[in-house]
Write a protein that holds these residues in place. Structure first.
Motif, PDB file in Angstrom:
ATOM      1  N   ALA A 126       0.836  -1.204   0.000  1.00  0.00           N
ATOM      2  CA  ALA A 126       0.000   0.000   0.000  1.00  0.00           C
ATOM      3  C   ALA A 126       0.872   1.255   0.000  1.00  0.00           C
ATOM      4  CB  ALA A 126      -0.934   0.003   1.206  1.00  0.00           C
ATOM      5  N   ASP A 127       1.965   1.232   0.760  1.00  0.00           N
ATOM      6  CA  ASP A 127       2.881   2.380   0.766  1.00  0.00           C
ATOM      7  C   ASP A 127       3.509   2.592  -0.604  1.00  0.00           C
ATOM      8  OD1 ASP A 127       2.326   2.826   3.433  1.00  0.00           O
ATOM      9  OD2 ASP A 127       4.141   1.802   4.169  1.00  0.00           O
ATOM     10  N   THR A 128       3.896   1.496  -1.261  1.00  0.00           N
ATOM     11  CA  THR A 128       4.479   1.583  -2.604  1.00  0.00           C
ATOM     12  C   THR A 128       3.463   2.150  -3.591  1.00  0.00           C
ATOM     13  OG1 THR A 128       5.884  -0.324  -2.127  1.00  0.00           O
ATOM     14  CG2 THR A 128       5.580   0.242  -4.441  1.00  0.00           C
ATOM     15  N   LEU A 129       2.240   1.651  -3.534  1.00  0.00           N
ATOM     16  CA  LEU A 129       1.195   2.151  -4.432  1.00  0.00           C
ATOM     17  C   LEU A 129       0.875   3.616  -4.149  1.00  0.00           C
ATOM     18  CD1 LEU A 129      -1.183  -0.934  -4.537  1.00  0.00           C
ATOM     19  CD2 LEU A 129       0.325  -0.109  -6.361  1.00  0.00           C
ATOM     20  N   ARG A 130       0.879   4.013  -2.881  1.00  0.00           N
ATOM     21  CA  ARG A 130       0.633   5.413  -2.523  1.00  0.00           C
ATOM     22  C   ARG A 130       1.728   6.303  -3.115  1.00  0.00           C
ATOM     23  NH1 ARG A 130      -3.183   8.540  -1.845  1.00  0.00           N
ATOM     24  NH2 ARG A 130      -4.149   7.047  -0.460  1.00  0.00           N
ATOM     25  N   LEU A 158       1.119   6.603  -6.834  1.00  0.00           N
ATOM     26  CA  LEU A 158      -0.025   7.470  -7.082  1.00  0.00           C
ATOM     27  C   LEU A 158       0.354   8.940  -6.903  1.00  0.00           C
ATOM     28  CD1 LEU A 158      -3.027   7.786  -7.700  1.00  0.00           C
ATOM     29  CD2 LEU A 158      -3.455   7.535  -5.252  1.00  0.00           C
ATOM     30  N   ASP A 159       1.105   9.218  -5.836  1.00  0.00           N
ATOM     31  CA  ASP A 159       1.545  10.600  -5.598  1.00  0.00           C
ATOM     32  C   ASP A 159       2.408  11.097  -6.751  1.00  0.00           C
ATOM     33  OD1 ASP A 159       0.158  10.640  -3.214  1.00  0.00           O
ATOM     34  OD2 ASP A 159       1.932  10.251  -1.964  1.00  0.00           O
ATOM     35  N   ALA A 160       3.309  10.225  -7.248  1.00  0.00           N
ATOM     36  CA  ALA A 160       4.167  10.610  -8.370  1.00  0.00           C
ATOM     37  C   ALA A 160       3.334  10.870  -9.623  1.00  0.00           C
ATOM     38  CB  ALA A 160       5.202   9.528  -8.628  1.00  0.00           C
ATOM     39  N   LEU A 161       2.360  10.023  -9.885  1.00  0.00           N
ATOM     40  CA  LEU A 161       1.495  10.220 -11.059  1.00  0.00           C
ATOM     41  C   LEU A 161       0.664  11.497 -10.924  1.00  0.00           C
ATOM     42  CD1 LEU A 161       0.224   6.593 -11.713  1.00  0.00           C
ATOM     43  CD2 LEU A 161       1.684   7.963 -13.211  1.00  0.00           C
ATOM     44  N   THR A 213       0.848  14.599 -13.393  1.00  0.00           N
ATOM     45  CA  THR A 213      -0.377  15.058 -14.046  1.00  0.00           C
ATOM     46  C   THR A 213      -0.623  16.529 -13.740  1.00  0.00           C
ATOM     47  OG1 THR A 213      -1.319  12.864 -13.861  1.00  0.00           O
ATOM     48  CG2 THR A 213      -2.861  14.648 -14.264  1.00  0.00           C
ATOM     49  N   ALA A 214      -0.355  16.938 -12.530  1.00  0.00           N
ATOM     50  CA  ALA A 214      -0.571  18.331 -12.134  1.00  0.00           C
ATOM     51  C   ALA A 214       0.348  19.259 -12.917  1.00  0.00           C
ATOM     52  CB  ALA A 214      -0.352  18.496 -10.638  1.00  0.00           C
ATOM     53  N   THR A 215       1.612  18.878 -13.097  1.00  0.00           N
ATOM     54  CA  THR A 215       2.541  19.739 -13.846  1.00  0.00           C
ATOM     55  C   THR A 215       2.214  19.710 -15.331  1.00  0.00           C
ATOM     56  OG1 THR A 215       4.160  17.940 -13.992  1.00  0.00           O
ATOM     57  CG2 THR A 215       4.415  19.521 -12.192  1.00  0.00           C
TER      58      THR A 215
END
Length: 95
Positions: free
Chosen positions: A66-70, A73-76, A80-82
């Motif tokens: 779950a930590d790895t997936l989080r 997700l944060d990186a994606l 996406t935001a930039t």
């Protein structure tokens, strides 16, 4: 001078026998109580140590995943935001 008094001898023997009997009854009662406690606890739905350790290890692995997936997700979301901001700026300039 020691006097022979059979009454005291008999009383001492009787008390000695009673003490032994009472001690035996105590041991028997303790054994019976332990047996009943084991039966009662055995009827409950407790988890064994091995099962507990296995579930604990699985939970730790799930937490790590779950930590790895989080993090992914944060990186994606950051990417996406930039990208979204650059696209918005390009659209604003084109208009």
């Amino acid at each position: 001078m020691q006097t022979e008094n059979r009454l005291f001898d008999d009383l001492a023997k009787m008390l000695n026998g009673a003490a032994g009997t009472i001690a035996g009854m105590g041991r028997e009662a303790e054994g019976s109580a332990r047996s009943r406690a084991r039966e009662w606890i055995g009827g409950l739905d407790f988890v064994g140590r091995d099962e507990f350790e296995a579930v604990k290890a699985m939970a730790a692995a799930a937490r790590d995943e779950a930590d790895t997936l989080r993090a992914r997700l944060d990186a994606l979301e950051a990417r996406t935001a930039t990208t979204g901001t650059a696209a918005d700026a390009a659209m604003g300039a084109a208009a």
